[in-house]
Design a protein around this motif. Structure first.
Motif, mmCIF file in Angstrom:
data_model
loop_
_atom_site.group_PDB
_atom_site.id
_atom_site.type_symbol
_atom_site.label_atom_id
_atom_site.label_comp_id
_atom_site.label_asym_id
_atom_site.label_seq_id
_atom_site.Cartn_x
_atom_site.Cartn_y
_atom_site.Cartn_z
ATOM 1 N N ARG A 1 -13.218 -24.323 -15.471
ATOM 2 C CA ARG A 1 -13.846 -23.585 -14.368
ATOM 3 C C ARG A 1 -15.052 -24.360 -13.812
ATOM 4 O O ARG A 1 -15.237 -24.428 -12.601
ATOM 5 N N ASP B 1 -11.232 -23.047 -21.123
ATOM 6 C CA ASP B 1 -11.221 -22.303 -19.858
ATOM 7 C C ASP B 1 -12.531 -22.506 -19.096
ATOM 8 O O ASP B 1 -12.531 -22.767 -17.890
ATOM 9 N N ARG C 1 -1.499 -20.434 -6.901
ATOM 10 C CA ARG C 1 -2.363 -19.937 -7.959
ATOM 11 C C ARG C 1 -2.917 -18.572 -7.537
ATOM 12 O O ARG C 1 -2.662 -18.111 -6.421
ATOM 13 N N ALA C 2 -3.715 -17.972 -8.403
ATOM 14 C CA ALA C 2 -4.248 -16.647 -8.093
ATOM 15 C C ALA C 2 -5.076 -16.653 -6.823
ATOM 16 O O ALA C 2 -5.090 -15.687 -6.050
ATOM 17 N N ASP D 1 -14.425 -14.456 -11.301
ATOM 18 C CA ASP D 1 -13.345 -14.995 -10.470
ATOM 19 C C ASP D 1 -13.449 -14.482 -9.035
ATOM 20 O O ASP D 1 -13.169 -15.207 -8.074
ATOM 21 N N GLU E 1 2.557 -11.894 -10.231
ATOM 22 C CA GLU E 1 2.126 -10.504 -10.106
ATOM 23 C C GLU E 1 1.203 -10.073 -11.246
ATOM 24 O O GLU E 1 0.921 -8.892 -11.403
ATOM 25 N N ASP E 2 0.739 -11.040 -12.054
ATOM 26 C CA ASP E 2 -0.050 -10.671 -13.224
ATOM 27 C C ASP E 2 -1.557 -10.694 -12.981
ATOM 28 O O ASP E 2 -2.352 -10.452 -13.887
ATOM 29 N N ASN E 3 -1.974 -11.012 -11.742
ATOM 30 C CA ASN E 3 -3.393 -11.063 -11.416
ATOM 31 C C ASN E 3 -3.673 -10.055 -10.309
ATOM 32 O O ASN E 3 -3.148 -10.192 -9.196
ATOM 33 N N PRO E 4 -4.489 -9.018 -10.572
ATOM 34 C CA PRO E 4 -4.727 -7.985 -9.549
ATOM 35 C C PRO E 4 -5.276 -8.542 -8.242
ATOM 36 O O PRO E 4 -4.897 -8.085 -7.164
ATOM 37 N N ALA E 5 -6.184 -9.532 -8.318
ATOM 38 C CA ALA E 5 -6.748 -10.106 -7.095
ATOM 39 C C ALA E 5 -5.679 -10.819 -6.288
ATOM 40 O O ALA E 5 -5.638 -10.721 -5.050
ATOM 41 N N ALA E 6 -4.786 -11.547 -6.981
ATOM 42 C CA ALA E 6 -3.709 -12.245 -6.286
ATOM 43 C C ALA E 6 -2.743 -11.262 -5.643
ATOM 44 O O ALA E 6 -2.260 -11.469 -4.519
#
Length: 485
Positions: free
Chosen positions: A15, A11, A78-79, A30, A121-126
């Motif tokens: 990044r 990961d 992506r997010a 992120d 829907e699994d990423n709060p920022a997204a």
């Protein structure tokens, strides 16, 4: 658009490959990465809609932003994707819609019906960015138009573009010519955060304008004046420009009449702007205390008052009129400022050696001496000179000796200009009284500068000092800010 991830990459390795910054062995979050990428995309979108001078081609024209957007929507989101798309649309959407017409409408349809539902829907920022994007698209569906890029709330651009064209012919250096073309409209494009003209405001018969400084949603009195001054020579040629400047005069008057000790103010509630927060302010020890809902920072700088006078008088000299100004509020602000300046001429100690009223105090717990004031917020002691005390410089750094000479010099000039304006308006005895006080203060300040702010330099002869105190202490230096020596 996105670098593919190698089969053996961890990961952190991936990044790093897509640009995450590293500090002391730790990768940025992120959220910070997304914020930086959004800034880069916003810059790309801004450049894409910028016209070059002299017929030269923009190396990154609007088609570049259009291609970028089309490619992004052809990739699984992506997010970070919804934030990037929203950034391009809020920055260049109006330009894209104008050029691509029906094709833009089709793209917005595909965005809403096909691309947005596939955002995970699994990423709060997204999820948050998707919600903001949905709000943006929803408004477009309801109104049929796109929100302008933040800051573009007034559009006298044909006149400004003509000014740029006319003056550019007199600039031979192509780099300086392009720099001028970029800077001249900058305030209109990026810093006018809110403007309510007297024709569109349901709550006031007068215009109001809120001008931000940099990326902070707050208005510095000095900076906002200087940001609009280059437009003053042209305001009689364009009604919207005149309304814009009158709105700033009214905004400054409203702020100063409420609390004249601040250097920066938050946007008014009626603007619906989200104010920036000053993390220091709630722990600052300030007398008189301020309203956190209205004031961003309460560092007292006398050039802020001078800047208010300067913009007011410059507007009046240029237009010869005051019908766009809320004169009741403006007169209150002027009167409050004049009385305050008179009090700030007082020495620190009276004839019996007792402390006089400090008038204003500012203390902050900080690691740098430039962020607070000496003497538990009072500033260093002074004797009477005729000059006016300040706690801070135009740089927002604290003074060492309270008689800041360039700011006093500016104040002396603008007090006379203010008095001329008051005399011309000549509508009340209180205005006549304020005019007399302004001229007296100007004369006393000038005399104080001549008596206490000159130093006989061994090489250069008589020079003005930067700061003094009336006791004979003087500081020889200058500041790159305005006003300066």
């Amino acid at each position: 658009m996105f670098l593919p991830r190698g089969a053996t990459q961890s990961d952190d390795e991936y990044r790093r490959s897509i640009g995450y910054r590293e500090n002391d062995g730790a990768l940025e979050s992120d959220a910070l990465y997304a914020e930086r990428m959004a800034g880069m995309v916003a810059f790309m979108a801004a450049v894409a809609q910028t016209a070059a001078l002299d017929g030269r081609q923009n190396p990154m024209p609007l088609a570049h932003a259009w291609t970028w957007l089309a490619r992004m929507l052809n990739l699984p989101p992506r997010a970070i994707s919804p934030l990037m798309v929203l950034t391009v649309l809020t920055t260049a959407g109006t330009a894209l819609a104008a050029v691509y017409g029906r094709q833009f409408v089709k793209m917005m349809d595909a965005l809403e019906r096909e691309w947005m539902p596939s955002i995970a829907e699994d990423n709060p920022a997204a999820v948050a960015a998707k919600s903001n994007l949905a709000g943006f698209v929803g408004e477009y569906r309801r109104t049929g138009v796109l929100r302008e890029c933040a800051g573009r709330v007034i559009k006298p651009r044909p006149l400004v573009d003509q000014i740029i064209t006319d003056l550019s012919r007199q600039i031979s250096d192509p780099d300086i010519r392009q720099l001028f073309a970029n800077i001249m409209p900058s305030t209109l494009d990026t810093a006018v955060a809110w403007h309510a003209s007297n024709a569109t405001s349901p709550t006031s018969t007068y215009p109001y304008t809120f001008v931000i400084t940099g990326d902070i949603n707050a208005q510095w009195t000095r900076d906002s004046t200087n940001q609009l001054l280059p437009l003053l020579p042209y305001i009689t040629r364009e009604r919207s420009l005149q309304t814009l400047v009158a709105g700033l005069v009214n905004m400054q008057a409203e702020q100063i009449s409420s609390y004249p000790f601040a250097n920066a103010y938050k946007p008014p509630v009626r603007s619906r702007l989200v104010p920036s927060e000053n993390s220091w302010a709630k722990s600052d020890r300030v007398v008189p205390m301020f309203d956190f809902a209205k004031v961003f920072e309460a560092k007292f700088e006398i050039d802020s008052i001078a800047a208010f006078f300067k913009l007011s008088a410059a507007y009046w000299r240029q237009t010869g009129a005051a019908e766009m100004l809320d004169m009741s509020v403006w007169r209150m602000a002027v009167s409050n400022c004049l009385k305050l300046l008179e009090r700030l001429q007082m020495p620190t100690y009276d004839a019996d050696g007792k402390l006089n009223d400090s008038v204003i105090r500012f203390a902050r717990t900080a690691s740098s001496a430039t962020e607070t004031s000496f003497g538990d917020g009072r500033g260093n002691p002074v004797r009477y000179t005729g000059m006016v005390r300040s706690l801070f410089r135009p740089s927002d750094d604290s003074v060492i000796l309270p008689f800041l000479v360039p700011a006093n010099a500016m104040l002396a000039v603008e007090l006379v200009n203010l008095a001329d304006m008051l005399d011309a308006l000549n509508s009340s005895e209180s205005a006549n009284s304020d005019s007399r006080l302004a001229r007296r203060l100007a004369a006393e300040i000038r005399q104080g500068i001549q008596d206490h702010a000159l130093y006989n330099h061994p090489k250069y002869g008589p020079v003005y000092v930067f700061e003094t105190d009336g006791y004979g202490s003087q500081i020889l230096m200058d500041d790159a800010n305005v006003p300066s020596l």
